[in-house]
Design a protein around this motif. Structure first.
Motif, PDB file in Angstrom:
ATOM      1  N   VAL A   5       0.849  -1.196   0.000  1.00 40.65           N
ATOM      2  CA  VAL A   5       0.000   0.000   0.000  1.00 40.65           C
ATOM      3  C   VAL A   5       0.882   1.243   0.000  1.00 40.65           C
ATOM      4  O   VAL A   5       1.698   1.430   0.915  1.00 40.65           O
ATOM      5  N   GLY A   6       0.726   2.076  -1.006  1.00 40.94           N
ATOM      6  CA  GLY A   6       1.426   3.354  -1.022  1.00 40.94           C
ATOM      7  C   GLY A   6       0.743   4.301  -0.051  1.00 40.94           C
ATOM      8  O   GLY A   6      -0.332   4.834  -0.350  1.00 40.94           O
ATOM      9  N   TYR A   7       1.378   4.505   1.127  1.00 40.81           N
ATOM     10  CA  TYR A   7       0.701   5.252   2.185  1.00 40.81           C
ATOM     11  C   TYR A   7       1.350   6.616   2.404  1.00 40.81           C
ATOM     12  O   TYR A   7       2.569   6.746   2.535  1.00 40.81           O
ATOM     13  N   THR A   8       0.513   7.634   2.453  1.00 45.07           N
ATOM     14  CA  THR A   8       0.907   8.974   2.854  1.00 45.07           C
ATOM     15  C   THR A   8      -0.101   9.459   3.885  1.00 45.07           C
ATOM     16  O   THR A   8      -1.261   9.036   3.871  1.00 45.07           O
ATOM     17  N   ASP A   9       0.328  10.324   4.774  1.00 44.14           N
ATOM     18  CA  ASP A   9      -0.525  10.761   5.874  1.00 44.14           C
ATOM     19  C   ASP A   9      -1.477  11.868   5.410  1.00 44.14           C
ATOM     20  O   ASP A   9      -1.388  13.026   5.839  1.00 44.14           O
ATOM     21  N   ASP A  32       1.184  -4.495   3.606  1.00 39.65           N
ATOM     22  CA  ASP A  32       2.472  -3.842   3.849  1.00 39.65           C
ATOM     23  C   ASP A  32       2.314  -2.363   3.537  1.00 39.65           C
ATOM     24  O   ASP A  32       2.204  -1.970   2.365  1.00 39.65           O
ATOM     25  N   LEU A  33       2.285  -1.540   4.589  1.00 36.60           N
ATOM     26  CA  LEU A  33       2.161  -0.094   4.417  1.00 36.60           C
ATOM     27  C   LEU A  33       3.541   0.491   4.118  1.00 36.60           C
ATOM     28  O   LEU A  33       4.488   0.291   4.881  1.00 36.60           O
ATOM     29  N   VAL A  34       3.637   1.219   3.010  1.00 31.84           N
ATOM     30  CA  VAL A  34       4.934   1.737   2.564  1.00 31.84           C
ATOM     31  C   VAL A  34       4.853   3.246   2.386  1.00 31.84           C
ATOM     32  O   VAL A  34       4.004   3.757   1.646  1.00 31.84           O
ATOM     33  N   THR A  35       5.743   3.952   3.081  1.00 32.87           N
ATOM     34  CA  THR A  35       5.937   5.380   2.855  1.00 32.87           C
ATOM     35  C   THR A  35       7.339   5.579   2.302  1.00 32.87           C
ATOM     36  O   THR A  35       8.298   4.973   2.783  1.00 32.87           O
ATOM     37  N   PRO A  64      -8.289  -3.366  11.135  1.00 35.01           N
ATOM     38  CA  PRO A  64      -9.011  -4.321  11.985  1.00 35.01           C
ATOM     39  C   PRO A  64      -8.149  -5.511  12.396  1.00 35.01           C
ATOM     40  O   PRO A  64      -7.230  -5.918  11.659  1.00 35.01           O
ATOM     41  N   GLU A  65      -8.452  -6.045  13.564  1.00 36.57           N
ATOM     42  CA  GLU A  65      -7.748  -7.233  14.035  1.00 36.57           C
ATOM     43  C   GLU A  65      -7.965  -8.388  13.065  1.00 36.57           C
ATOM     44  O   GLU A  65      -8.999  -8.499  12.423  1.00 36.57           O
ATOM     45  N   GLY A  66      -6.964  -9.233  12.975  1.00 32.38           N
ATOM     46  CA  GLY A  66      -7.044 -10.383  12.088  1.00 32.38           C
ATOM     47  C   GLY A  66      -6.318 -10.189  10.774  1.00 32.38           C
ATOM     48  O   GLY A  66      -6.100 -11.150  10.034  1.00 32.38           O
ATOM     49  N   ILE A  67      -5.942  -8.934  10.466  1.00 32.52           N
ATOM     50  CA  ILE A  67      -5.170  -8.654   9.257  1.00 32.52           C
ATOM     51  C   ILE A  67      -3.725  -8.383   9.665  1.00 32.52           C
ATOM     52  O   ILE A  67      -3.454  -7.493  10.479  1.00 32.52           O
ATOM     53  N   GLU A  68      -2.799  -9.130   9.115  1.00 36.44           N
ATOM     54  CA  GLU A  68      -1.382  -8.917   9.414  1.00 36.44           C
ATOM     55  C   GLU A  68      -0.896  -7.668   8.695  1.00 36.44           C
ATOM     56  O   GLU A  68      -1.073  -7.527   7.482  1.00 36.44           O
ATOM     57  N   VAL A  69      -0.275  -6.757   9.435  1.00 38.86           N
ATOM     58  CA  VAL A  69       0.181  -5.488   8.862  1.00 38.86           C
ATOM     59  C   VAL A  69       1.654  -5.269   9.193  1.00 38.86           C
ATOM     60  O   VAL A  69       2.068  -5.390  10.349  1.00 38.86           O
ATOM     61  N   SER A  70       2.432  -4.931   8.180  1.00 38.09           N
ATOM     62  CA  SER A  70       3.833  -4.534   8.353  1.00 38.09           C
ATOM     63  C   SER A  70       4.001  -3.118   7.814  1.00 38.09           C
ATOM     64  O   SER A  70       3.237  -2.680   6.941  1.00 38.09           O
ATOM     65  N   THR A  71       4.990  -2.401   8.336  1.00 32.03           N
ATOM     66  CA  THR A  71       5.244  -1.039   7.872  1.00 32.03           C
ATOM     67  C   THR A  71       6.661  -0.933   7.330  1.00 32.03           C
ATOM     68  O   THR A  71       7.575  -1.608   7.793  1.00 32.03           O
ATOM     69  N   HIS A  72       6.819  -0.073   6.340  1.00 31.12           N
ATOM     70  CA  HIS A  72       8.116   0.127   5.696  1.00 31.12           C
ATOM     71  C   HIS A  72       8.308   1.616   5.438  1.00 31.12           C
ATOM     72  O   HIS A  72       7.444   2.250   4.822  1.00 31.12           O
ATOM     73  N   LEU A  73       9.428   2.154   5.880  1.00 29.21           N
ATOM     74  CA  LEU A  73       9.813   3.523   5.539  1.00 29.21           C
ATOM     75  C   LEU A  73      11.029   3.424   4.636  1.00 29.21           C
ATOM     76  O   LEU A  73      12.090   2.967   5.063  1.00 29.21           O
ATOM     77  N   ARG A  74      10.878   3.830   3.383  1.00 30.51           N
ATOM     78  CA  ARG A  74      11.938   3.660   2.407  1.00 30.51           C
ATOM     79  C   ARG A  74      12.470   4.992   1.921  1.00 30.51           C
ATOM     80  O   ARG A  74      11.741   5.991   1.868  1.00 30.51           O
TER      81      ARG A  74
END
Length: 280
Positions: A5-9, A32-35, A64-74
């Motif tokens: 996911v291309g994530y920006t705030d 996978d949240l990626v900024t 929501p609970e039950g979804i595995e989420v990772s974060t990446h700052l690149r």
């Protein structure tokens, strides 16, 4: 299956997160949240790193609970490059991004990041319309069908995806009419109906017994007006194929898909030419 996911705030990042959450709930996939930040010129810490990490953690906590989420700052030369690097590293099956913040509510405008990703990705790309706030499992998949070379491959992807997710499959054929030539318009509509019904029959043969499938032919003076006349569910997304001009396993939006993108009120997933899902 993992979704990058291309994530920006901002609102665009929230649109992408909402779409990725809905897809993950439907598919039982991880996110996978990626900024991506620009490389600092002096070799120091990239400006905004702390704020970006905090925003990623807040976004992660909202899933929501039950979804595995990772974060990446690149750090990368461009946002698109950073996203594609993560896709390759984790072997992701989908990229999710939001439309430009300049679009009208519930409509798409392709910004620079989306445009770069759409011309470079080797995996499908999901685009969220502005203001997208559906956060639950999807209830229907729609596939845009055409008669050009490569359309059979998209149908195969749609059938497999709908069967795997247990979603009803709707096939849509769009016809832009020539208002100055009623005879040719009538012929175009008849041909579209014939082709659409043929594709529906093929889909039914490929789907599991009892799986719901339907077809609709929409027509109007333009592709955009044809789309406006279709009833869309909140829990729906549209599958479209890459242009026949695209390189092997690459994305390139053709003229019709670009017109659809400007008018759709629901998410669009663009599938690369000759793409084959890697996972069983």
């Amino acid at each position: 299956m993992r979704y990058v996911v291309g994530y920006t705030d901002n609102d665009r990042g929230q649109d992408a997160l909402e779409l990725a959450t809905s897809l993950a709930l439907t598919q039982s996939a991880g996110i996978d949240l990626v900024t991506v930040l620009d490389w600092p010129q002096d070799g120091s810490m990239a400006p905004g790193s702390t704020r970006a990490r905090e925003a990623l953690e807040r976004a992660k906590a909202s899933v929501p609970e039950g979804i595995e989420v990772s974060t990446h700052l690149r750090l990368a030369d461009s946002f698109a490059q950073g996203l594609l690097e993560v896709v390759g590293e984790i072997d992701a099956g989908l990229i999710v991004i939001g439309g430009s913040s300049n679009g009208l509510l519930r409509r798409f405008t392709v910004g620079s990041v989306a445009n770069a990703v759409l011309h470079s990705s080797e995996v499908p790309v999901a685009l969220a319309p502005r203001g997208y706030r559906h956060r639950s499992a999807f209830t229907r998949m729609t596939c845009a069908v055409g008669a050009r070379t490569g359309a059979e491959g998209l149908l195969d992807v749609a059938v497999e995806s709908a069967a795997r997710r247990g979603l009803p499959l709707r096939l849509v054929s769009l016809v832009a009419l020539d208002e100055h030539d009623p005879d040719s318009s009538g012929e175009a509509i008849n041909k579209a109906h014939q082709h659409a019904n043929s594709v529906l029959a093929q889909a039914v043969r490929q789907l599991p017994d009892g799986h719901e499938a339907s077809v609709i032919v929409a027509h109007g003076p333009t592709i955009e007006q044809s789309i406006d006349d279709i009833e869309w569910d909140a829990g729906e997304f549209v599958l479209v194929g890459s242009s026949r001009l695209a390189q092997h396993r690459r994305l390139f939006l053709g003229a019709t898909a670009n017109k659809m993108l400007r008018a759709l009120p629901v998410p669009m997933v663009v599938v690369p030419r000759d793409w084959v899902r890697a996972e069983p």
